[in-house]
Design a protein around this motif. Sequence first.
Motif, PDB file in Angstrom:
ATOM      1  N   GLU A   1       0.846  -1.191   0.000  1.00  0.00           N
ATOM      2  CA  GLU A   1       0.000   0.000   0.000  1.00  0.00           C
ATOM      3  C   GLU A   1       0.885   1.246   0.000  1.00  0.00           C
ATOM      4  O   GLU A   1       2.038   1.213   0.440  1.00  0.00           O
ATOM      5  CB  GLU A   1      -0.891   0.024   1.251  1.00  0.00           C
ATOM      6  CG  GLU A   1      -1.935  -1.069   1.305  1.00  0.00           C
ATOM      7  CD  GLU A   1      -3.189  -0.713   0.512  1.00  0.00           C
ATOM      8  OE1 GLU A   1      -3.241   0.408  -0.052  1.00  0.00           O
ATOM      9  OE2 GLU A   1      -4.101  -1.552   0.456  1.00  0.00           O
ATOM     10  N   ASP A   2       0.311   2.353  -0.500  1.00  0.00           N
ATOM     11  CA  ASP A   2       1.042   3.611  -0.376  1.00  0.00           C
ATOM     12  C   ASP A   2       0.862   4.145   1.048  1.00  0.00           C
ATOM     13  O   ASP A   2       0.226   3.507   1.891  1.00  0.00           O
ATOM     14  CB  ASP A   2       0.571   4.632  -1.417  1.00  0.00           C
ATOM     15  CG  ASP A   2      -0.911   4.973  -1.291  1.00  0.00           C
ATOM     16  OD1 ASP A   2      -1.521   4.658  -0.236  1.00  0.00           O
ATOM     17  OD2 ASP A   2      -1.474   5.554  -2.240  1.00  0.00           O
ATOM     18  N   ARG A   3       1.431   5.311   1.309  1.00  0.00           N
ATOM     19  CA  ARG A   3       1.421   5.867   2.666  1.00  0.00           C
ATOM     20  C   ARG A   3      -0.001   6.061   3.194  1.00  0.00           C
ATOM     21  O   ARG A   3      -0.312   5.694   4.330  1.00  0.00           O
ATOM     22  CB  ARG A   3       2.179   7.205   2.666  1.00  0.00           C
ATOM     23  CG  ARG A   3       2.456   7.769   4.045  1.00  0.00           C
ATOM     24  CD  ARG A   3       3.296   9.038   3.949  1.00  0.00           C
ATOM     25  NE  ARG A   3       3.685   9.506   5.262  1.00  0.00           N
ATOM     26  CZ  ARG A   3       4.741   9.074   5.933  1.00  0.00           C
ATOM     27  NH1 ARG A   3       5.524   8.145   5.400  1.00  0.00           N
ATOM     28  NH2 ARG A   3       5.029   9.556   7.130  1.00  0.00           N
ATOM     29  N   ASP A   4      -0.877   6.608   2.365  1.00  0.00           N
ATOM     30  CA  ASP A   4      -2.255   6.844   2.799  1.00  0.00           C
ATOM     31  C   ASP A   4      -2.983   5.530   3.064  1.00  0.00           C
ATOM     32  O   ASP A   4      -3.756   5.408   4.028  1.00  0.00           O
ATOM     33  CB  ASP A   4      -3.009   7.659   1.747  1.00  0.00           C
ATOM     34  CG  ASP A   4      -2.542   9.109   1.696  1.00  0.00           C
ATOM     35  OD1 ASP A   4      -1.944   9.565   2.694  1.00  0.00           O
ATOM     36  OD2 ASP A   4      -2.777   9.773   0.666  1.00  0.00           O
TER      37      ASP A   4
ATOM     38  N   LYS B   1      -1.819   4.086   6.342  1.00  0.00           N
ATOM     39  CA  LYS B   1      -2.392   4.844   7.460  1.00  0.00           C
ATOM     40  C   LYS B   1      -3.823   4.406   7.739  1.00  0.00           C
ATOM     41  O   LYS B   1      -4.254   4.320   8.895  1.00  0.00           O
ATOM     42  CB  LYS B   1      -2.354   6.344   7.151  1.00  0.00           C
ATOM     43  CG  LYS B   1      -0.996   6.996   7.343  1.00  0.00           C
ATOM     44  CD  LYS B   1      -1.093   8.499   7.106  1.00  0.00           C
ATOM     45  CE  LYS B   1       0.228   9.187   7.396  1.00  0.00           C
ATOM     46  NZ  LYS B   1       0.141  10.651   7.175  1.00  0.00           N
ATOM     47  N   LYS B   2      -4.586   4.121   6.673  1.00  0.00           N
ATOM     48  CA  LYS B   2      -5.971   3.680   6.847  1.00  0.00           C
ATOM     49  C   LYS B   2      -6.025   2.314   7.536  1.00  0.00           C
ATOM     50  O   LYS B   2      -6.899   2.059   8.366  1.00  0.00           O
ATOM     51  CB  LYS B   2      -6.675   3.621   5.493  1.00  0.00           C
ATOM     52  CG  LYS B   2      -6.979   4.990   4.904  1.00  0.00           C
ATOM     53  CD  LYS B   2      -7.664   4.874   3.549  1.00  0.00           C
ATOM     54  CE  LYS B   2      -7.950   6.266   2.963  1.00  0.00           C
ATOM     55  NZ  LYS B   2      -8.583   6.177   1.624  1.00  0.00           N
TER      56      LYS B   2
END
Length: 437
Positions: free
Chosen positions: A377-380, A383-384
Amino acid sequence: MQSVKEKFDEIAEDLTYNVTKIYGREDILTAADLVFHSVLNFKFMGEYIGKGWTEACIIGDTRSGKSKSIERIVSHYRAGEVIIGEDLSYAGLIGGLQQVNKRWFITWGKVVLNNRRLVVIDEANNLPIETIASMSGIRSRGIAEITKIQQSRAEARTRQIWLGNPRANRFLNTYAHGIVALKELIGKLDDIARFDIGVACAETEVAESVYNNPNPKKVKHKYTSDLCHELVMFAWSRKRDQVKFIEDAEQAVLASAKVLSKRYTNQIPLVNSSEMRIKMARLSVACAVRIFSTDDTGQIVLVTPEHVEFVHEFLVSCYDKPTMSYDIYTKIKQGEINLEKEVEVQAYIVERGLDFLDGFLNYEYLALGDIMDFTEEDRDGAKKIISYLVKKKCLKKYHTQYIKTPAFNGLLRRMKLEHNKGTLKFGKTSTAEKIEF
């Protein structure tokens, strides 16, 4: 005839208005009495309890009245010693070596010198955590040992009342749970478990009008210095055969210990199931001594179920008060042991695949970058994932990283086991399963 609670209320009121002049701190006085009037040893359930003396930890805001209250009780009872300042070191408390004319001598500290008596360790927040930890064995066994150039050992069966402010230099009511401030003050869980009682006292608990009451009520002074001193000396002189549990008091102790162990978590072990029966027995004996519950000779202390009940209710009142909040803290921690929405969390993991499960199983400490690595996953997105798992009480913050809760670890292990048995299928094929050999 007065109940045990009515008697303790009468004592606390007398001492408040005639001795300490610190109002609204009756719980501190009762806790102190359960330390002052503890005995060195006794028999319980046919077993010799070598540590019968008790220890209390009182944590509170600066100028909340805890130190003055205890200092004035020490003076009134004419028993015990308050330790503060330069004596708050390992050498000052336990002992150390001194060189005189090129010869080494052992100088014992205040805790050892007050063997069989009582010390008050004031401003405990100035003691390094490491010093408190080094006292653990001494507090447990009542024996101090120095093994350096000179070797020696001495008894240190000393009743202790610890007083301290929160280490973080915060007011107690800024903590969500005061029990956490007590953990910060003492440090290691083993050292917290040595205390029989914990009391929190925030400055805001008592209204300013009570602190500064110009016309306090008049209370007849029955518990004079001489009478209190005599009773403390009576407690300190009891031998193991001079304490008896009667009228199913031992069963009451066991029942109380069981209830308290279920009511409060041992993650901060003021209450812990393995030792709670002994703590309750110690405190119940001290309760019986304080109200002079004896046989016809006036020499044998008689402990009844009423004494056990009083101690039980007193501990609950201390631990459930808002500034301690041990009960609410426990409910939160129980949520970490048992996930409320386990089925929903399991479905969330299954949907994301076996790599997702294995990633969480393989890491003890998790940073945002770790989750990005094994989930792709990317950073966002990472975070989710963290946000979801924190809300579901699967993860909790640990310094700059996250750790898994016991309940989440248990779920992950069960899911892995079920997958290995072929009874659990995942929504995505793992990287390992895609590789052909």
